[in-house]
Design an enzyme around this catalytic site. Sequence first.
Site, mmCIF file in Angstrom:
data_model
loop_
_atom_site.group_PDB
_atom_site.id
_atom_site.type_symbol
_atom_site.label_atom_id
_atom_site.label_comp_id
_atom_site.label_asym_id
_atom_site.label_seq_id
_atom_site.Cartn_x
_atom_site.Cartn_y
_atom_site.Cartn_z
ATOM 1 N N LYS A 152 0.859 -1.191 0.000
ATOM 2 C CA LYS A 152 0.000 0.000 0.000
ATOM 3 C C LYS A 152 0.893 1.237 0.000
ATOM 4 O O LYS A 152 1.764 1.393 0.873
ATOM 5 C CB LYS A 152 -0.887 -0.037 1.243
HETATM 6 O O1 G3P Z 1 -7.664 2.375 5.623
HETATM 7 C C1 G3P Z 1 -7.977 3.626 5.131
HETATM 8 C C2 G3P Z 1 -9.321 4.184 5.512
HETATM 9 O O2 G3P Z 1 -10.290 3.198 5.430
HETATM 10 C C3 G3P Z 1 -9.366 5.008 6.771
HETATM 11 O O3 G3P Z 1 -10.658 5.199 7.261
HETATM 12 O O4 G3P Z 1 -12.237 5.943 9.012
HETATM 13 O O5 G3P Z 1 -9.795 6.547 9.208
HETATM 14 O O6 G3P Z 1 -11.239 7.633 7.504
HETATM 15 P P1 G3P Z 1 -11.007 6.395 8.309
#
Ligand code: G3P
Length: 222
Positions: A87
């Site tokens: 990633k």
């Molecule tokens: O893994 C990346 C993403 O899904 C992060 O989510 O909830 O931290 O915006 P969030």
Amino acid sequence: MKFFIDTASLAQIKEAQDLGVLDGVTTNPSLMAKEGISGTDAVMKHYVAICEIVDGDVSAEVIGTAYADMIREGENLAALHPRIVVKLPMTRDGVKAIKYFTGKGIKTNCTLVFSAGQAMLAAKAGATYVSPFIGRLDDISTDGVDLIDQIRTIYDNYGFGTEILAASIRHPMHIIQCAEVGADVATCPLSAITALFDHPLTTIGLEKFLADHKKAAQAVKA
Ligand code: G3P
């Protein structure tokens, strides 16, 4: 649409895997930190532990921001397990690194994508997955699902093979909306996946079926 779980919690990954609907896992440095995983050795071991639980792709994010660091880290990550996906962030160096790993046949996930232009760059570099963060767009009053729709149209127009991995999903409606506009994958917190199971009419219906069955069985006995 594939379901990935967006967590580094082994307990949650096991729970999702046991549900029989899990296709993969995504992690990020914040999620690893949340589980208290730090230090290269511990992080590497944790990725292997995740790969041993799930059957599908597992995204492991590089920490380095310079091209050479991304390549070194990404190669180490990819060597851990055949299902590791490297990633990389949507930066100039990140896109260059995606191109490098694509040439080596190593899967990549381009993260921190917030615009259609960024998604085009990721696809042109050959990313396996592109991760638009829909919840974080919603947080700033911009429709995240619209971005998924826009990327779908562009990828379909030109036959880009990059899979759209809707990330930063916050609730079950995000999952449904992403499916409606043709996301290839949704990576979700466990709570958003399990919420899909529940409907009051299912609960009421099952209670009635069981009560009727019991009544009929008692009538036969009597
Ligand atoms: O893994 C990346 C993403 O899904 C992060 O989510 O909830 O931290 O915006 P969030």
